[in-house]
Design an enzyme around this catalytic site. Structure first.
Site: not given
Length: 152
Positions: A18-19, A26, A31, A83, A89, A96, A107, A109-111, A116, A120
């Site tokens: 999402p997002n 954003r 990001y 991602n 979280h 699952d 996995e 993650h940009l940040s 953080r 998170r």
């Protein structure tokens, strides 16, 4: 680190949570300014050079992401780069689904989620992932893809 299993398939799936469709606009200080389309094009170009088919998928909806993960098993996907974004979280359902299809995944993650907010810092995905890349911006996707291309 778990070693991914070999597969005869020549397909990699990149899933964006999402997002991430808002990348570039954003919170660029967290990001980056690169858009999701730019990231996907760069990954597709690299995969094509390696002779690998790359599929990308983005959704803001958890159930749709679960459906896509489940479909990956039937699509012959050999590895997933994901991602999960905010679902990192919260989504036991996505975790699952990944465990159920038994497709190795990385996995991304940009940040740096560990630097953080406290909420998170926990990932439902990390313990079942082949590996995790975080805090390197969109280049984390590139590193994950390079690993996939060299490992399988």
């Amino acid at each position: 680190m778990k070693k991914p299993r070999k597969s005869s398939s020549n397909s990699i799936l990149v899933i964006h949570g999402p997002n991430l469709n808002l990348l570039g606009a954003r919170e660029p200080h967290l990001y980056g300014r690169e858009t999701l389309n730019e990231i996907n094009r760069r990954l597709a170009t690299r995969a094509k050079k390696a002779g690998v088919q790359l599929q990308t998928f983005q959704s803001n909806h958890e159930g749709i992401l679960v459906d896509r993960i489940q479909r990956a098993g039937g699509d012959g996907v050999r590895m997933i780069i994901i991602n999960p974004a905010a679902y990192t979280h919260t989504s036991i359902a996505m975790r699952d689904a990944l465990a159920a299809v038994k497709i190795p995944f990385i996995e991304v993650h940009l940040s740096n989620i560990h630097a953080r907010e406290a909420f998170r810092r926990h990932s439902y995905f990390s313990e079942v992932a082949v590996g995790t890349v975080c805090g390197l911006g969109s280049r984390g996707y590139d590193l994950a893809l390079e690993y996939v291309l060299s490992a399988v």
